[in-house]
Write a protein that holds these residues in place. Structure first.
Motif, PDB file in Angstrom:
ATOM      1  N   ALA A   1       0.816  -1.216   0.000  1.00 36.72           N
ATOM      2  CA  ALA A   1       0.000   0.000   0.000  1.00 36.72           C
ATOM      3  C   ALA A   1       0.849   1.265   0.000  1.00 36.72           C
ATOM      4  CB  ALA A   1      -0.912   0.000   1.224  1.00 36.72           C
ATOM      5  N   TYR A   2       2.015   1.216   0.631  1.00 38.18           N
ATOM      6  CA  TYR A   2       2.808   2.432   0.814  1.00 38.18           C
ATOM      7  C   TYR A   2       4.175   2.308   0.162  1.00 38.18           C
ATOM      8  CZ  TYR A   2      -0.718   3.484   4.341  1.00 38.18           C
ATOM      9  OH  TYR A   2      -1.890   3.716   4.983  1.00 38.18           O
ATOM     10  N   SER A   3       4.710   3.462  -0.200  1.00 37.11           N
ATOM     11  CA  SER A   3       6.036   3.514  -0.828  1.00 37.11           C
ATOM     12  C   SER A   3       7.128   3.369   0.233  1.00 37.11           C
ATOM     13  CB  SER A   3       6.206   4.839  -1.546  1.00 37.11           C
ATOM     14  OG  SER A   3       6.315   5.876  -0.572  1.00 37.11           O
ATOM     15  N   ASP A   4       8.350   3.192  -0.226  1.00 38.93           N
ATOM     16  CA  ASP A   4       9.482   3.085   0.696  1.00 38.93           C
ATOM     17  C   ASP A   4       9.617   4.347   1.545  1.00 38.93           C
ATOM     18  OD1 ASP A   4       9.905   0.706  -0.536  1.00 38.93           O
ATOM     19  OD2 ASP A   4      11.621   1.373  -1.731  1.00 38.93           O
ATOM     20  N   VAL A   5       9.414   5.510   0.909  1.00 39.43           N
ATOM     21  CA  VAL A   5       9.533   6.776   1.634  1.00 39.43           C
ATOM     22  C   VAL A   5       8.473   6.841   2.737  1.00 39.43           C
ATOM     23  CG1 VAL A   5       9.367   9.294   1.410  1.00 39.43           C
ATOM     24  CG2 VAL A   5      10.444   7.936  -0.397  1.00 39.43           C
ATOM     25  N   GLU A   6       7.256   6.424   2.394  1.00 39.97           N
ATOM     26  CA  GLU A   6       6.170   6.481   3.383  1.00 39.97           C
ATOM     27  C   GLU A   6       6.420   5.521   4.542  1.00 39.97           C
ATOM     28  OE1 GLU A   6       2.350   7.682   0.626  1.00 39.97           O
ATOM     29  OE2 GLU A   6       3.167   5.672   0.433  1.00 39.97           O
ATOM     30  N   ILE A   7       6.881   4.327   4.213  1.00 37.14           N
ATOM     31  CA  ILE A   7       7.103   3.351   5.286  1.00 37.14           C
ATOM     32  C   ILE A   7       8.249   3.803   6.183  1.00 37.14           C
ATOM     33  CG2 ILE A   7       7.884   0.977   5.745  1.00 37.14           C
ATOM     34  CD1 ILE A   7       5.954   0.146   3.486  1.00 37.14           C
ATOM     35  N   ALA A   8       9.277   4.394   5.599  1.00 36.62           N
ATOM     36  CA  ALA A   8      10.371   4.914   6.426  1.00 36.62           C
ATOM     37  C   ALA A   8       9.847   6.016   7.345  1.00 36.62           C
ATOM     38  CB  ALA A   8      11.495   5.440   5.537  1.00 36.62           C
ATOM     39  N   ALA A   9       9.032   6.928   6.803  1.00 38.27           N
ATOM     40  CA  ALA A   9       8.496   8.024   7.622  1.00 38.27           C
ATOM     41  C   ALA A   9       7.625   7.481   8.752  1.00 38.27           C
ATOM     42  CB  ALA A   9       7.687   8.979   6.750  1.00 38.27           C
ATOM     43  N   LEU A  10       6.809   6.491   8.432  1.00 40.78           N
ATOM     44  CA  LEU A  10       5.926   5.917   9.442  1.00 40.78           C
ATOM     45  C   LEU A  10       6.729   5.198  10.531  1.00 40.78           C
ATOM     46  CD1 LEU A  10       3.181   5.191  10.557  1.00 40.78           C
ATOM     47  CD2 LEU A  10       3.001   3.358   8.865  1.00 40.78           C
ATOM     48  N   ALA A  11       7.717   4.409  10.120  1.00 48.47           N
ATOM     49  CA  ALA A  11       8.527   3.673  11.100  1.00 48.47           C
ATOM     50  C   ALA A  11       9.241   4.657  12.021  1.00 48.47           C
ATOM     51  CB  ALA A  11       9.536   2.764  10.395  1.00 48.47           C
ATOM     52  N   ASN A  12       9.793   5.722  11.453  1.00 43.93           N
ATOM     53  CA  ASN A  12      10.499   6.697  12.291  1.00 43.93           C
ATOM     54  C   ASN A  12       9.536   7.426  13.226  1.00 43.93           C
ATOM     55  OD1 ASN A  12      13.070   6.144  11.325  1.00 43.93           O
ATOM     56  ND2 ASN A  12      12.807   7.507   9.569  1.00 43.93           N
ATOM     57  N   TYR A  13       8.321   7.665  12.740  1.00 48.68           N
ATOM     58  CA  TYR A  13       7.330   8.313  13.606  1.00 48.68           C
ATOM     59  C   TYR A  13       6.971   7.410  14.793  1.00 48.68           C
ATOM     60  CZ  TYR A  13       3.092  10.391  15.351  1.00 48.68           C
ATOM     61  OH  TYR A  13       2.159  10.939  16.194  1.00 48.68           O
ATOM     62  N   VAL A  14       6.759   6.142  14.506  1.00 48.80           N
ATOM     63  CA  VAL A  14       6.372   5.193  15.557  1.00 48.80           C
ATOM     64  C   VAL A  14       7.484   5.086  16.609  1.00 48.80           C
ATOM     65  CG1 VAL A  14       5.982   2.723  15.986  1.00 48.80           C
ATOM     66  CG2 VAL A  14       4.757   3.883  14.139  1.00 48.80           C
ATOM     67  N   VAL A  15       8.722   4.990  16.149  1.00 46.49           N
ATOM     68  CA  VAL A  15       9.833   4.870  17.103  1.00 46.49           C
ATOM     69  C   VAL A  15       9.965   6.163  17.909  1.00 46.49           C
ATOM     70  CG1 VAL A  15      12.330   4.585  17.324  1.00 46.49           C
ATOM     71  CG2 VAL A  15      11.037   3.128  15.751  1.00 46.49           C
ATOM     72  N   ALA A  16       9.792   7.320  17.244  1.00 50.34           N
ATOM     73  CA  ALA A  16       9.926   8.587  17.958  1.00 50.34           C
ATOM     74  C   ALA A  16       8.809   8.756  18.990  1.00 50.34           C
ATOM     75  CB  ALA A  16       9.899   9.755  16.975  1.00 50.34           C
ATOM     76  N   ARG A  17       7.605   8.324  18.626  1.00 47.44           N
ATOM     77  CA  ARG A  17       6.474   8.540  19.532  1.00 47.44           C
ATOM     78  C   ARG A  17       6.463   7.550  20.702  1.00 47.44           C
ATOM     79  NH1 ARG A  17       2.011  11.560  19.605  1.00 47.44           N
ATOM     80  NH2 ARG A  17       0.408  10.837  21.029  1.00 47.44           N
ATOM     81  N   PHE A  18       6.780   6.306  20.437  1.00 47.78           N
ATOM     82  CA  PHE A  18       6.599   5.279  21.472  1.00 47.78           C
ATOM     83  C   PHE A  18       7.900   4.776  22.090  1.00 47.78           C
ATOM     84  CE2 PHE A  18       3.043   5.021  18.455  1.00 47.78           C
ATOM     85  CZ  PHE A  18       2.042   5.443  19.324  1.00 47.78           C
ATOM     86  N   GLY A  19       9.034   5.078  21.460  1.00 52.48           N
ATOM     87  CA  GLY A  19      10.297   4.557  21.964  1.00 52.48           C
ATOM     88  C   GLY A  19      11.091   5.571  22.752  1.00 52.48           C
ATOM     89  N   ALA A  20      12.243   5.113  23.254  1.00 53.34           N
ATOM     90  CA  ALA A  20      13.077   5.954  24.097  1.00 53.34           C
ATOM     91  C   ALA A  20      14.090   6.761  23.294  1.00 53.34           C
ATOM     92  CB  ALA A  20      13.811   5.083  25.123  1.00 53.34           C
ATOM     93  N   LYS A  21      14.275   6.404  22.018  1.00 51.38           N
ATOM     94  CA  LYS A  21      15.329   7.056  21.235  1.00 51.38           C
ATOM     95  C   LYS A  21      14.900   7.042  19.768  1.00 51.38           C
ATOM     96  CE  LYS A  21      20.321   6.395  20.751  1.00 51.38           C
ATOM     97  NZ  LYS A  21      21.386   5.416  20.998  1.00 51.38           N
ATOM     98  N   PRO A  22      14.934   8.205  19.102  1.00 51.45           N
ATOM     99  CA  PRO A  22      14.421   8.232  17.725  1.00 51.45           C
ATOM    100  C   PRO A  22      15.269   7.439  16.735  1.00 51.45           C
ATOM    101  CG  PRO A  22      15.329  10.365  18.346  1.00 51.45           C
ATOM    102  CD  PRO A  22      15.390   9.515  19.571  1.00 51.45           C
ATOM    103  N   SER A  23      14.680   7.122  15.612  1.00 53.31           N
ATOM    104  CA  SER A  23      15.371   6.349  14.577  1.00 53.31           C
ATOM    105  C   SER A  23      15.450   7.183  13.313  1.00 53.31           C
ATOM    106  CB  SER A  23      14.591   5.076  14.286  1.00 53.31           C
ATOM    107  OG  SER A  23      13.306   5.407  13.779  1.00 53.31           O
ATOM    108  N   ALA A  24      16.244   6.709  12.357  1.00 52.85           N
ATOM    109  CA  ALA A  24      16.365   7.418  11.075  1.00 52.85           C
ATOM    110  C   ALA A  24      16.494   6.404   9.954  1.00 52.85           C
ATOM    111  CB  ALA A  24      17.572   8.359  11.112  1.00 52.85           C
ATOM    112  N   ILE A  25      15.536   5.481   9.896  1.00 51.10           N
ATOM    113  CA  ILE A  25      15.591   4.491   8.822  1.00 51.10           C
ATOM    114  C   ILE A  25      15.275   5.214   7.502  1.00 51.10           C
ATOM    115  CG2 ILE A  25      13.187   3.691   8.909  1.00 51.10           C
ATOM    116  CD1 ILE A  25      14.340   0.809   8.605  1.00 51.10           C
ATOM    117  N   THR A  26      15.937   4.818   6.421  1.00 55.03           N
ATOM    118  CA  THR A  26      15.779   5.515   5.138  1.00 55.03           C
ATOM    119  C   THR A  26      14.965   4.685   4.160  1.00 55.03           C
ATOM    120  OG1 THR A  26      17.741   4.495   4.210  1.00 55.03           O
ATOM    121  CG2 THR A  26      18.067   6.565   5.421  1.00 55.03           C
ATOM    122  N   ALA A  27      14.493   5.357   3.119  1.00 56.89           N
ATOM    123  CA  ALA A  27      13.745   4.662   2.066  1.00 56.89           C
ATOM    124  C   ALA A  27      14.618   3.584   1.428  1.00 56.89           C
ATOM    125  CB  ALA A  27      13.276   5.665   1.015  1.00 56.89           C
TER     126      ALA A  27
END
Ligand code: FES
Ligand code: FES
Lengths: 151, 450
Positions: free
Chosen positions: B414-440
């Motif tokens: 359903a989603y592009s690589d860019v979208e999935i990277a943005a979503l994964a980083n958002y989830v880690v930033a919101r719910f985790g202790a340390k942000p991530s920077a996974i790329t497309a």
């Protein structure tokens, strides 16, 4: 037997615990106001409340609900915010075909429960999971704002 | 100085160099065995004072051979690797994409042409203990024979009896596509010489029967280290870093040592037991990907005494920290979408979360639908590589729990690589202790590995 508190009434249903609540509501209890859209928590048509929190009933195993109070579209007018939302919906004639609207009203009411005066960003975040193929989004936003202002 | 004493010095020097080289070879190239950390003396099973740690738990000891074999086959999790997605159990063909090419698991149903229907007991013992197939060719260590080598003969034969009780499935899996020199199977003889002790399990005389049972379950049957222990350059387990976690097929297998912040040292016994037996522990997260499969196909079927034994054994593994992992954040995120996400995060992530995720996972991360869907406290959202979060978004989740089926849809198509990277980083930033920077690009790489 699983006991459920639905719109203030206790209902006992003899179903497997992993049956989704949506199936129980529609097929066992005949409460067909709640709609089936996608079955994978992606459209919002099946939204109901558990203790005032919006949940997608299509993926909610009925056995995990326990004591939490279920509110469906049939009972939402009994709640203060639900009544306001329904009135605004009628005043602004939000509804097009109507299929998504039970879910829209449930999500909008839940939004007002936690955010009495939502701005556009609050509305977008709360309502993004409710899809309307007729595109009533603009009227939904207006109606939520009107309901928030009403007393 | 006389000539002879000079010669002596040179000889001693050479000897010293040889000793250093040999020691260094064993330390760096071969490394410790999986159970060396425990120290103490090992003894033959007959000489061990406690109960025999091999076989099935006592409550199943009177069952017939096939039933006991079934328990052991589940404990060894044969099905996970020898079955394709949606395929018939044990019929083989599951692809393992490695940096060297793709391997396919063989059919281990009793089919006489494409399975193991003509194998004798000795054939199977040789394959399981030594990694040598019936026709004498060497097997690749993707088949964990360096772990299975510790299995008692009787247990291997019980597994065989169970496999032979199943319907034969005619299915010839595709041939491996490994590049030279990895397609040279004989090279595995050298690998086996270095890394397969070809020894059966020997109880540690100084440890409890429960610990020894746990060791047998975790090392010989469950082969936990095959995912959770990093590998050396020759693809053997590096037990200097036993259970410290690594990446397998694009999924991160986390640290399961006793480290407080980054391992499972802070988990209590009930939490560990719950995770092993159900794939979920309140406040600790839910197993997904390969671990979910290991729970559903294997660990969930073990007895309570065996769960306790694995927990007792895990507790004894020395703590090793994972420096890149934070201690998981235990508090839920704020209920209001506007709060709780650090600035500078790609706003597309929040939009996608609102539309596709918040309905089940909630803005707090504590799911009103199912404890399995709660994000708060889980390791994946507290992993700044975001690898497992991205995998779960791409592939979804399907759990066959004892309570029934539990699903999360896959968003890969359903989603592009860019979208999935943005979503994964958002989830880690919101719910985790340390942000991530996974790329497309990294998302694209994960897709290629599927
Ligand atoms: S039917 Fe439940 S979200 Fe679509
Ligand atoms: S009014 Fe038709 S789908 Fe929303």
């Amino acid at each position: 037997m699983i006991n459920l508190r639905i719109n203030g009434d206790m209902r006992a249903v003899d179903v497997p615990g992993d049956m989704p609540l949506l199936w129980v509501l529609r097929d066992i209890l005949g409460l067909t106001g709640t709609k089936f859209g996608c079955g994978i928590a992606q459209c919002g048509a099946c939204t109901v409340h558990l203790d005032g929190i919006p949940v997608r009933s299509c993926l909610l195993p009925v056995g995990t609900i326990g004591e939490r109070a279920i509110t469906t579209i049939e009972g939402i007018a009994e709640t203060p915010n639900g009544a306001k939302i329904q009135k605004a919906w009628l005043d602004l004639e939000v509804i097009q075909c109507g299929y998504c609207q039970s879910g829209q009203i449930m999500s909008a009411t839940a939004l007002l429960n936690v955010t009495p005066n939502p701005d556009d960003a609050d509305i977008d975040a709360a309502m993004a999971g409710n899809i309307c193929r007729c595109g009533t989004y603009v009227r939904i936003r207006e109606a939520i704002k009107q309901a928030a202002k009403s007393v | 100085m006389t000539l002879s004493s000079n010669g002596m010095l040179i000889r001693t020097g050479i000897l010293a160099v040889i000793v250093i080289v040999v020691v260094a070879f064993f330390w760096f190239v071969v490394g410790p065995g999986p159970l060396d950390f425990a120290g103490g003396k090992t003894v033959a099973i007959a000489a061990y004072s406690g109960a025999n740690p091999t076989g099935v738990p006592v409550e199943f000891a009177k069952d017939d051979l096939v039933t006991r074999g079934r328990y052991l086959t589940q404990a060894a999790d044969c099905q996970a690797c020898h079955t394709t997605e949606g395929g018939l159990p044990f019929a083989g063909g599951r692809a393992f994409k490695t940096p060297f090419g793709t391997l396919y698991s063989p059919n281990i149903t009793p089919d006489r042409e494409t399975g193991i229907g003509t194998w004798t007991d000795a054939d199977l013992l040789q394959a399981i203990h030594q990694g040598i197939s019936r026709d004498g060719t060497r097997l690749y260590p993707a088949f964990p024979y360096a772990a299975y080598t510790y299995l008692a003969d009787a247990d291997v034969l019980a597994i065989k009896a169970y496999l032979f009780s199943l319907p034969a499935v005619h299915n010839a899996p595709p041939a491996n596509s490994l590049a030279f020199p990895y397609n040279q199977r004989w090279l595995m003889a050298i690998w086996s010489f270095l890394y397969n002790p070809d020894q059966r399990f020997q109880p540690n005389a100084e440890r409890s029967p429960e610990w020894n049972r746990g060791a047998y379950l975790a090392e010989a049957l469950g082969h936990c280290g095959d995912c959770h222990t990093p590998r050396n350059r020759l693809q053997a387990l590096d037990n200097h870093r036993k259970f410290a976690g690594t990446v397998v097929q694009g999924w991160r297998a986390y640290n399961i040592t006793g480290d407080q912040d980054t391992g499972v040292g802070a988990w209590n016994n009930a939490e560990l037991t719950s995770y092993l037996s159900t794939g979920h522990a309140t406040g600790r997260g839910t197993a997904s990907g390969p671990m979910a499969e290991a729970v559903d196909l294997s660990l969930a079927h073990l007895s309570a005494t065996d769960h306790a034994a694995i927990v007792a054994y895990l507790r004894s593994v020395p703590a090793i920290p994972s420096p890149d992992l934070p201690a998981p954040k235990a508090e839920p995120a704020p209920a209001a979408p506007k709060l709780g996400t650090p600035a500078g995060i790609d706003s597309r992530g929040q939009k996608l979360f609102a539309g596709a995720c918040a309905g089940c996972h909630d803005w707090t991360g504590v799911s009103p639908l199912s404890p399995l869907a709660t994000l708060t406290g889980g390791r994946a959202v507290n992993d700044p590589s975001a690898a497992n979060v991205a995998q779960i978004i791409l592939l979804g989740a399907l759990r066959q729990t004892i309570q029934g089926v539990s699903i999360m849809p896959a968003f890969g198509s359903a989603y592009s690589d860019v979208e999935i990277a943005a979503l994964a980083n958002y989830v880690v930033a919101r719910f985790g202790a340390k942000p991530s920077a996974i790329t497309a690009e990294e998302i694209a790489e994960l897709r290629r590995m599927q």
